[in-house]
Design a protein around this motif. Sequence first.
Motif, PDB file in Angstrom:
ATOM      1  N   MET A 117      39.881  44.225  30.140  1.00  0.00           N
ATOM      2  CA  MET A 117      40.888  43.203  29.874  1.00  0.00           C
ATOM      3  C   MET A 117      40.230  41.921  29.364  1.00  0.00           C
ATOM      4  O   MET A 117      39.106  41.577  29.762  1.00  0.00           O
ATOM      5  CB  MET A 117      41.652  42.863  31.153  1.00  0.00           C
ATOM      6  CG  MET A 117      42.420  44.008  31.771  1.00  0.00           C
ATOM      7  SD  MET A 117      43.073  43.565  33.408  1.00  0.00           S
ATOM      8  CE  MET A 117      41.539  43.550  34.371  1.00  0.00           C
ATOM      9  N   ASN A 118      40.960  41.233  28.498  1.00  0.00           N
ATOM     10  CA  ASN A 118      40.723  39.815  28.225  1.00  0.00           C
ATOM     11  C   ASN A 118      41.797  39.052  28.992  1.00  0.00           C
ATOM     12  O   ASN A 118      42.982  39.390  28.879  1.00  0.00           O
ATOM     13  CB  ASN A 118      40.852  39.497  26.735  1.00  0.00           C
ATOM     14  CG  ASN A 118      39.755  40.124  25.905  1.00  0.00           C
ATOM     15  OD1 ASN A 118      38.739  40.572  26.439  1.00  0.00           O
ATOM     16  ND2 ASN A 118      39.945  40.177  24.597  1.00  0.00           N
ATOM     17  N   PHE A 119      41.404  38.047  29.794  1.00  0.00           N
ATOM     18  CA  PHE A 119      42.432  37.343  30.562  1.00  0.00           C
ATOM     19  C   PHE A 119      42.035  35.896  30.805  1.00  0.00           C
ATOM     20  O   PHE A 119      40.859  35.504  30.661  1.00  0.00           O
ATOM     21  CB  PHE A 119      42.706  38.049  31.897  1.00  0.00           C
ATOM     22  CG  PHE A 119      41.534  38.105  32.841  1.00  0.00           C
ATOM     23  CD1 PHE A 119      41.273  37.071  33.735  1.00  0.00           C
ATOM     24  CD2 PHE A 119      40.703  39.209  32.840  1.00  0.00           C
ATOM     25  CE1 PHE A 119      40.204  37.132  34.601  1.00  0.00           C
ATOM     26  CE2 PHE A 119      39.623  39.281  33.711  1.00  0.00           C
ATOM     27  CZ  PHE A 119      39.372  38.242  34.591  1.00  0.00           C
ATOM     28  N   ALA A 134      46.956  38.235  30.311  1.00  0.00           N
ATOM     29  CA  ALA A 134      45.927  39.237  30.035  1.00  0.00           C
ATOM     30  C   ALA A 134      46.356  40.167  28.919  1.00  0.00           C
ATOM     31  O   ALA A 134      47.553  40.345  28.657  1.00  0.00           O
ATOM     32  CB  ALA A 134      45.617  40.046  31.301  1.00  0.00           C
ATOM     33  N   THR A 135      45.390  40.755  28.245  1.00  0.00           N
ATOM     34  CA  THR A 135      45.625  41.805  27.247  1.00  0.00           C
ATOM     35  C   THR A 135      44.692  42.969  27.548  1.00  0.00           C
ATOM     36  O   THR A 135      43.531  42.773  27.949  1.00  0.00           O
ATOM     37  CB  THR A 135      45.372  41.302  25.820  1.00  0.00           C
ATOM     38  OG1 THR A 135      44.044  40.747  25.738  1.00  0.00           O
ATOM     39  CG2 THR A 135      46.372  40.233  25.439  1.00  0.00           C
ATOM     40  N   ASP A 136      45.221  44.154  27.356  1.00  0.00           N
ATOM     41  CA  ASP A 136      44.442  45.376  27.573  1.00  0.00           C
ATOM     42  C   ASP A 136      43.597  45.641  26.322  1.00  0.00           C
ATOM     43  O   ASP A 136      44.131  45.878  25.239  1.00  0.00           O
ATOM     44  CB  ASP A 136      45.392  46.549  27.825  1.00  0.00           C
ATOM     45  CG  ASP A 136      44.648  47.831  28.187  1.00  0.00           C
ATOM     46  OD1 ASP A 136      43.416  47.868  28.035  1.00  0.00           O
ATOM     47  OD2 ASP A 136      45.302  48.791  28.622  1.00  0.00           O
ATOM     48  N   TYR A 157      42.886  32.841  33.786  1.00  0.00           N
ATOM     49  CA  TYR A 157      43.482  32.371  35.042  1.00  0.00           C
ATOM     50  C   TYR A 157      43.690  30.864  34.899  1.00  0.00           C
ATOM     51  O   TYR A 157      42.720  30.105  34.741  1.00  0.00           O
ATOM     52  CB  TYR A 157      42.554  32.662  36.223  1.00  0.00           C
ATOM     53  CG  TYR A 157      42.540  34.112  36.675  1.00  0.00           C
ATOM     54  CD1 TYR A 157      43.559  34.979  36.333  1.00  0.00           C
ATOM     55  CD2 TYR A 157      41.494  34.597  37.453  1.00  0.00           C
ATOM     56  CE1 TYR A 157      43.550  36.292  36.742  1.00  0.00           C
ATOM     57  CE2 TYR A 157      41.469  35.928  37.882  1.00  0.00           C
ATOM     58  CZ  TYR A 157      42.497  36.756  37.522  1.00  0.00           C
ATOM     59  OH  TYR A 157      42.488  38.071  37.924  1.00  0.00           O
ATOM     60  N   ALA A 207      48.354  34.026  35.269  1.00  0.00           N
ATOM     61  CA  ALA A 207      47.433  34.958  34.602  1.00  0.00           C
ATOM     62  C   ALA A 207      48.075  35.483  33.336  1.00  0.00           C
ATOM     63  O   ALA A 207      49.231  35.902  33.338  1.00  0.00           O
ATOM     64  CB  ALA A 207      47.079  36.115  35.535  1.00  0.00           C
TER      65      ALA A 207
END
Length: 563
Positions: free
Chosen positions: A262-264, A283-285, A266, A281
């Motif tokens: 993941m790119n995320f 996020a992208t898979d 916080y 949060a």
Amino acid sequence: MEGVMSFAVDVTDRVRARQQAEALQAGMLAAAQRQAQEREAMFRILAETPAAVAVLRGPEHRFEYVNTAYQQLFPERQLTGKSVAEALPETREAGFLAELDRVYQTGETFFGLELPMRLQAEDGRPVQQVYYTFTYQAYRENDQIAGISIFAFDVTDQVQARQQRALQEQQLQEFFEQAPVAIALFRGPEYIVEVANPRVAQLWGRTPAEVLGRPLLEALPEVRGQGFQELLDGVRSSGEAFVAEGIGAQLRRGDTYETVYMNFVYQPLRDADGTVTGVGAVATDVTAQVQDRKRVQQLNEQLQAANHELSNSNHQLTRTNVDLDNFIYTASHDLKAPISNIEGLLYLLQEELPATVAQDPEIGPTLARMLEAVERFKRTIDHLTEVSKLQKEHAPANTLVNLADVVEDVRQDLQPQLEAASAKFTVDVLALPPIHFSEKNLRSIVYNLVSNAVKYRHPDRTPHVDVRAHVREGHTVLEVHDNGLGLDEKHLPRLFTMFQRFHDHVEGTGIGLYMINRMVENAGGRIEVHSQLGAGTTFFVFLPHATNPAGHQFPAYIPSFPS
């Protein structure tokens, strides 16, 4: 005067009654005055209150009193002295008039909370939606309901603000639901999942219902010990966002676990005082991208290894070619002297032998065959020398060559062979621009192909040799057609191999086609062959242009064999 007659009536009760009536009237007047004073005092007080107050009298609900705040609710309306139905006809549609009737009849107080009413402006402006919070309370006189008092507040701004907030929240919720990225909001030190859109639920391998309202580590127990709580704690304590790229997490997928990358981000969430109350949060898979990058990295490593191996092979091949060139040069150089000696000895032997022996039917032909073999050997040595030169000639001197001149020069050289074979020789190459090529090599190519067409002619028909050329995109294509013996299709892949021959009834070393193919390939071109056994052969020689003719469309060409 004879006397006095006295007539008297006892009016004590009347006087007392009158006195009582006067006293009662005075008391009632005083009470009315006090009541009026009290009402006046009350009205003065109500006039200053921020609440909108009105007093209605009678069953028709006529405005007896409105304070300033109430009048400001309807600044353009005349209220006092008019009934509610007359002054505010909108109340009937809104249902307020029916409630006034009910309160007047029952005496039960009515509480209205943020009730709407459509207010029509008198100057033709658009209808305005307003909201009021109010009470209708009956008041009595002489134990009879005399009217209704109204205490009201205009709550339009509050209601509209709340509706706007609700709309914004709905839009934000729809945005979260439809967002192409995973979004979640965590509240408190246990990171209660307050928002989880479908994308983040899909990323977690759960449904939104399975995670909403639960602590994160309870909803996703498999992430314990993977460092995510520590990252969240760091964001809450520092108040600074944390950005990560390509972080892997072991997440449950049914009965198994899968590594998801993941790119995320916080992001700390703050209240009005600036205190961090949670973490957002986004996020992208990127699992597919990370796996692709790893595959590319592995491929690069394999390519580097292959390049290293290829480099070694090229180095070895270069050494082998050098050794081969040295061998060919040495062999051709060292063999020339012995073969010349053998040739000389054969001629000497032929001269020294007695005539009777030389004319012997066995010895004479044998000597002739030996001399022919020596001659073929010499030609092979010469061809090997040419191959050695060709191996080193990667960039021969190119000039602008007129193909028609080269073909005509070859025709004159081969004229004896053409006449001997009674061959029909046709040429169509005149209308072409010059070719940027090595003149010597181009002559070798034309000579080899035309001479082969004559050499491998069909014995049962007149040989036809047809030389043409045309321009295609990026190339001038030289075509040499014949109606000779042709080749079996299975032989074509080996046609340009050194020392390869498929017809043994005529002389040849099997080097010519190998050499012209190398010449063409060294120049960046190619040779294609179409052949049919017993029908003939066509060679297509693609000679590259230095530049392409701008905007020229080149038609496809379908070969045909001369009859």
